[in-house]
Design a protein around this motif. Structure first.
Motif, PDB file in Angstrom:
ATOM      1  N   ARG A 105       0.811  -1.220   0.000  1.00  0.00           N
ATOM      2  CA  ARG A 105       0.000   0.000   0.000  1.00  0.00           C
ATOM      3  C   ARG A 105       0.848   1.275   0.000  1.00  0.00           C
ATOM      4  O   ARG A 105       0.438   2.312   0.526  1.00  0.00           O
ATOM      5  N   SER A 106       2.009   1.203  -0.641  1.00  0.00           N
ATOM      6  CA  SER A 106       2.892   2.374  -0.698  1.00  0.00           C
ATOM      7  C   SER A 106       2.316   3.551  -1.472  1.00  0.00           C
ATOM      8  O   SER A 106       2.688   4.701  -1.189  1.00  0.00           O
ATOM      9  N   SER A 148       7.116  -0.544  -8.546  1.00  0.00           N
ATOM     10  CA  SER A 148       6.689   0.829  -8.289  1.00  0.00           C
ATOM     11  C   SER A 148       6.244   1.047  -6.847  1.00  0.00           C
ATOM     12  O   SER A 148       5.590   0.194  -6.247  1.00  0.00           O
ATOM     13  N   ASN A 149       6.585   2.208  -6.304  1.00  0.00           N
ATOM     14  CA  ASN A 149       6.079   2.634  -4.999  1.00  0.00           C
ATOM     15  C   ASN A 149       4.910   3.597  -5.136  1.00  0.00           C
ATOM     16  O   ASN A 149       4.317   4.003  -4.140  1.00  0.00           O
ATOM     17  N   SER A 174      14.998  -4.069 -12.800  1.00  0.00           N
ATOM     18  CA  SER A 174      16.194  -3.252 -12.603  1.00  0.00           C
ATOM     19  C   SER A 174      17.324  -4.151 -12.121  1.00  0.00           C
ATOM     20  O   SER A 174      17.111  -5.316 -11.786  1.00  0.00           O
ATOM     21  N   SER A 175      18.504  -3.608 -12.074  1.00  0.00           N
ATOM     22  CA  SER A 175      19.673  -4.393 -11.664  1.00  0.00           C
ATOM     23  C   SER A 175      19.875  -4.304 -10.152  1.00  0.00           C
ATOM     24  O   SER A 175      19.572  -3.279  -9.532  1.00  0.00           O
ATOM     25  N   GLY A 188      17.223 -10.602 -10.018  1.00  0.00           N
ATOM     26  CA  GLY A 188      17.259 -11.747  -9.120  1.00  0.00           C
ATOM     27  C   GLY A 188      17.439 -11.391  -7.658  1.00  0.00           C
ATOM     28  O   GLY A 188      17.330 -12.263  -6.792  1.00  0.00           O
ATOM     29  N   LYS A 189      17.678 -10.105  -7.359  1.00  0.00           N
ATOM     30  CA  LYS A 189      17.811  -9.716  -5.957  1.00  0.00           C
ATOM     31  C   LYS A 189      16.457  -9.827  -5.260  1.00  0.00           C
ATOM     32  O   LYS A 189      15.439  -9.392  -5.791  1.00  0.00           O
ATOM     33  N   VAL A 190      16.437 -10.409  -4.073  1.00  0.00           N
ATOM     34  CA  VAL A 190      15.195 -10.493  -3.305  1.00  0.00           C
ATOM     35  C   VAL A 190      14.848  -9.106  -2.786  1.00  0.00           C
ATOM     36  O   VAL A 190      15.636  -8.470  -2.079  1.00  0.00           O
ATOM     37  N   LEU A 191      13.658  -8.619  -3.153  1.00  0.00           N
ATOM     38  CA  LEU A 191      13.221  -7.285  -2.754  1.00  0.00           C
ATOM     39  C   LEU A 191      12.493  -7.297  -1.420  1.00  0.00           C
ATOM     40  O   LEU A 191      12.544  -6.324  -0.673  1.00  0.00           O
TER      41      LEU A 191
END
Length: 515
Positions: free
Chosen positions: A327-328, A370-371, A384-385, A388-391
């Motif tokens: 809910r950002s 998106s926020n 984005s780079s 594979g990074k865990v967000l």
């Protein structure tokens, strides 16, 4: 029994043993190893172009990251109808899909490939009527025959799912609607089984009525299911986005209560006393909170229905999608933090309840980081780079804890190369070797996937082959081709855009990345 008859009996027995040995593990045996899963959403199911909704074409690095995050299953929603010519799926699109399937299989993931929706209309799921539509039925048979033939020698980790969320157009499911849907599933099953190979005993998944738990339990008992030539190789699929006001609703609605229905932000142990109408489970008709909807009790009750009505009757169940928006766009500061804490609990509750009742939970990821906009379920970075990074580490760790995996720490994955059995098609390595460009400064540098065994070859920025050479992008579009030469031919690669390509010469192909 004479000597000749003994030989026949022994030969028959050996044949029966060989046939039995060739059977893939049953759906129940497969599901026992599927763990929790991840969707590559808003990608391969996008009509015409898998990158049109903002996500890049899936890569080996992405699928490796999915595996490293603790997921043991990946679901690949896929479009087919928008990639057809003359009523059939183009071979180039099948090759593009195969590329992603191979990435997943190589990462060691159980891989679900489906026919998904194509936009808000689509040819299948919004066309569930009270009688069978021959055009829809023929497409179901044609497409699944092609898909099944493409992957007939893949092992049991590849699973086919007949549809996605069939019947959003159906307000009231009658026996006729259910019969129509089950007819289409029968066509799907028969088409796959008819291709033979490992498809004779591959696990197949059929979907509930709009993948809604209550609608399915009420109107689609196992007695309505299609029949299969082999027993124990079917699964059943539902989706879970409860409560809707908490997970998906983004604007105020009028549903006939004495007050507007509002999006809900706060769940479980992280509710906000000063804003009860924003707490998950608030009932505008009763003017109070339904505590079940704000706790693990609700998914437990829903998934218990699946166990009683399907799992216990021989049909393992997957929760093919679940997830909740962040809910950002509306919250900030302490309110956003409170929301995020409750959202972690919601994910853990869903996964815990699924595991408790023997269901496979598969997280829906849309890629949108998106926020400021919704449809922002992005748990692993794609847009984005570094890819594979865990967000959402807190969410992933909460889910991992249900399977006793400990906190996330990406230590890499071990690739599995022997996922194609009984066929002559080689598997290729996921590593890539840099190929230096030729002397021209305008030439694009290229990487070629190592281990791809082809009879035609590439040197620098030139492809050489015997016969016509064709170059396709991952949408299946022809980018360029050599002349119709019967003998040796060449194709120059200078000036092509960055991206992944498939080159073909006769029945041989190779892949490379233009950087």
């Amino acid at each position: 029994m004479n000597h000749f008859l003994k030989k026949i009996a022994i030969a028959g027995a050996l044949t029966a043993v060989a046939a039995s040995a060739a059977n893939l593990p049953t759906a129940k045996e497969v599901q026992a190893k599927m763990g929790m899963g991840f969707n590559i959403g808003n990608s391969m199911e996008v009509p015409n172009n898998p990158t049109a909704w903002g996500n890049p074409f899936p890569t080996q690095a992405l699928l490796d990251s999915v595996k490293a995050a603790g997921f043991n299953t990946v679901r690949i929603p896929c479009a087919w109808d928008s990639h057809t010519s003359g009523g059939k799926v183009t071979e180039t699109w099948l090759d593009s899909v195969k590329t992603v399937v191979d990435y997943a299989m190589r990462a060691g993931l159980y891989t679900i490939l489906n026919i998904h929706h194509e936009g808000e209309g689509g040819w299948f799921q919004t066309n569930i009527g009270t009688s069978v539509n021959s055009t829809v039925d023929n497409k179901m048979k044609t497409y699944w025959t092609q898909i099944a033939n493409k992957f007939k020698n893949y092992n049991e980790r590849l699973i086919f799912a007949g549809a996605n969320e069939p019947g959003p157009n159906v307000n009231t499911w009658t026996a006729q609607h259910v019969s129509t849907l089950m007819h289409y599933y029968q066509t799907f099953i028969d088409a796959v089984r008819a291709t033979g190979g490992n498809n004779a005993t591959r696990t197949l998944i059929i979907q509930g009525l709009n993948t809604d738990i209550d609608k399915s339990v009420a109107s689609a008992p196992v007695s309505t299911f299609p029949t299969d030539k082999v027993s124990g190789y079917l699964m059943f699929e539902v989706h879970y986005y409860d409560p809707y006001q908490y997970t998906l609703m983004t604007s105020q609605q009028d549903w006939g209560a004495s007050e507007p229905i509002m999006p809900q932000y706060y769940y479980g142990n992280y509710q906000k006393a000063s804003e009860p109408k924003r707490n998950a489970g608030y009932n505008a008709w009763a003017g109070s909170i339904d505590s079940k909807l704000a706790s693990i009790t609700h998914p437990q009750e829903q998934f218990a229905k699946m166990k009683t009505n399907y799992v216990d009757k021989g049909y393992p169940v997957i929760v093919g999608e679940f997830g909740a928006n962040v809910r950002s766009p509306e919250l900030s500061g302490n309110d956003l933090n409170l929301h995020k804490q409750g959202r972690v609990q919601w994910h853990k509750d869903v996964v815990s309840a699924a595991k408790q009742y023997g269901l496979t939970p598969i997280l829906w990821d849309m890629g949108n980081e998106s926020n400021t906009n919704y449809d922002n379920m992005a748990y692993i970075r794609r847009q984005s780079s570094p890819v594979g990074k865990v967000l959402e580490t807190d969410v992933i760790n909460a889910m991992r804890s249900v399977y006793n995996l400990g906190n996330y720490n990406n230590t890499g994955v071990t690739h599995v190369e022997d996922f194609i059995t009984g066929g002559s098609e080689p598997t290729s390595s996921s590593s890539s070797a840099t190929i230096q460009p030729e002397s021209s400064s305008s030439t694009t540098a290229l990487n070629m996937v190592a281990g791809t065994h082809v009879e035609f070859y590439r040197e620098g920025n030139t492809l050489y082959g015997t016969g016509k050479i064709m170059l396709f992008d991952m949408n299946g579009n022809l980018v360029r081709a050599s002349g119709n030469t019967a003998g040796k031919s060449t194709l120059q690669l200078q000036g092509i855009k960055q991206g992944l390509y498939i080159a073909k010469c006769g029945n041989k192909s190779l892949k490379f990345i233009a950087k």
